[in-house]
Scaffold this motif. Structure first.
Motif, short mmCIF file in Angstrom:
data_model
loop_
_atom_site.label_atom_id
_atom_site.label_comp_id
_atom_site.label_asym_id
_atom_site.label_seq_id
_atom_site.Cartn_x
_atom_site.Cartn_y
_atom_site.Cartn_z
N GLY A 45 19.31 -9.37 23.11
CA GLY A 45 20.68 -9.85 23.30
C GLY A 45 20.99 -11.10 22.51
O GLY A 45 20.10 -11.89 22.17
N ILE A 46 22.28 -11.28 22.22
CA ILE A 46 22.79 -12.50 21.63
C ILE A 46 23.83 -13.06 22.61
O ILE A 46 24.80 -12.38 22.95
N LEU A 47 23.60 -14.27 23.08
CA LEU A 47 24.42 -14.87 24.13
C LEU A 47 25.06 -16.15 23.65
O LEU A 47 24.56 -16.80 22.72
N ASP A 48 26.15 -16.51 24.27
CA ASP A 48 26.76 -17.82 24.09
C ASP A 48 26.64 -18.58 25.40
O ASP A 48 27.25 -18.19 26.41
N PHE A 49 25.84 -19.64 25.41
CA PHE A 49 25.69 -20.49 26.59
C PHE A 49 26.79 -21.53 26.59
O PHE A 49 27.04 -22.20 25.58
N GLY A 50 27.45 -21.71 27.75
CA GLY A 50 28.37 -22.82 27.93
C GLY A 50 29.82 -22.42 28.03
O GLY A 50 30.25 -21.42 27.46
N ASP A 107 27.95 -32.36 23.93
CA ASP A 107 29.13 -32.43 23.06
C ASP A 107 28.98 -31.48 21.88
O ASP A 107 29.23 -31.85 20.73
N TRP A 108 28.57 -30.25 22.18
CA TRP A 108 28.48 -29.23 21.15
C TRP A 108 29.87 -28.88 20.64
O TRP A 108 30.84 -28.87 21.40
N PRO A 109 30.01 -28.56 19.36
CA PRO A 109 31.32 -28.17 18.84
C PRO A 109 31.73 -26.76 19.26
O PRO A 109 32.90 -26.38 19.13
N GLU A 110 30.78 -25.98 19.75
CA GLU A 110 31.02 -24.60 20.16
C GLU A 110 29.91 -24.20 21.13
O GLU A 110 28.92 -24.93 21.29
N PRO A 111 30.05 -23.04 21.82
CA PRO A 111 28.97 -22.61 22.71
C PRO A 111 27.64 -22.50 21.98
O PRO A 111 27.59 -22.26 20.77
N VAL A 112 26.56 -22.67 22.72
CA VAL A 112 25.22 -22.64 22.15
C VAL A 112 24.75 -21.18 22.06
O VAL A 112 24.65 -20.49 23.07
N GLU A 113 24.46 -20.74 20.85
CA GLU A 113 24.03 -19.35 20.67
C GLU A 113 22.56 -19.20 21.02
O GLU A 113 21.71 -19.95 20.55
N ILE A 114 22.28 -18.17 21.85
CA ILE A 114 20.93 -17.86 22.28
C ILE A 114 20.58 -16.47 21.76
O ILE A 114 21.37 -15.53 21.91
N ARG A 115 19.41 -16.33 21.15
CA ARG A 115 18.94 -15.03 20.65
C ARG A 115 17.58 -14.73 21.26
O ARG A 115 16.69 -15.58 21.22
N VAL A 121 16.33 -20.33 21.63
CA VAL A 121 16.46 -20.62 23.06
C VAL A 121 17.06 -22.01 23.24
O VAL A 121 17.14 -22.81 22.30
N PHE A 122 17.49 -22.29 24.48
CA PHE A 122 18.08 -23.60 24.75
C PHE A 122 17.02 -24.70 24.66
O PHE A 122 15.91 -24.55 25.16
#
Length: 198
Positions: free
Chosen positions: A15-20, A66-74, A82-83
């Protein structure tokens, strides 16, 4: 695995996820309840062989950053992402682990550790997992984590020095913008502005 965010797409069998999710407040604590059934770790990947047959461990963690966008997890081992709690974007973080079976719900309280109080968060990340190392395909079949009744607490102390004395005000369950306003008003009360005549 429960998380705040979105499932973007499938990469093969991974999976590819967006955390946040967007979030700008600054809570001090996360409270909630959990119930956990652990199981012997049966699946391990390279580098985690020493954990085989040991009790699985659940994980709950929260991060503000303060990420500019959600954190991508693969989750694909070929391009695993990973986070990272030590990411430079992380402003505050707290985590909870348990490897013990609990037959009844138990309460927990996580105090967020702020690494920088001058930065404003842009995203909130919250993850709950029945297997601490599930990101690395390590875990025990039969491990089950239940969670309920999550809430943030806003517990601030404002200290001002005026009139030769320290004044301390405790604020509970108040969002940070209101805390800032109250702090300004409190300071004005102690140090009224005096206009100077020409």
């Amino acid at each position: 695995n429960l998380f705040i965010g979105t499932y973007k797409e499938t990469d093969g069998s991974n999976g590819i996820l967006d955390f946040g999710k967007p979030f700008t407040a600054r809570p001090t604590k996360l409270r909630g309840h959990y119930k956990y059934t652990t199981a012997p770790i049966a699946y391990v990947s390279s580098g985690y062989e020493h954990l085989k047959e040991k009790p699985d461990t659940c994980a709950i963690y929260v991060a503000l950053g303060d990420w500019p966008e959600p954190v991508e997890i693969r989750t694909n081992p070929s391009n695993l992402a990973v986070f990272n709690k030590n990411d430079s974007h992380v402003i505050a973080y707290a985590e909870f682990y348990s490897g013990e079976t609990t037959t009844e719900y138990k309460s927990f309280e996580l105090t967020l550790d702020y690494r920088d109080t001058g930065r404003i968060p842009t995203y909130l990340i919250l993850v709950c997992s029945a297997s601490k190392f599930g990101d690395y395909f390590v875990g025990g079949p039969g491990s089950i984590l239940y969670v309920d009744d999550f809430s943030f607490e806003y517990d601030y102390v404002i200290t001002t020095t005026s009139l030769g004395a320290n004044k301390r005000t405790f604020l509970r369950d108040v969002p940070i913008p209101l805390v800032m306003i109250i702090g300004v008003l409190f300071e004005l009360y102690l140090n009224p502005v005096r206009k100077r005549c020409p």
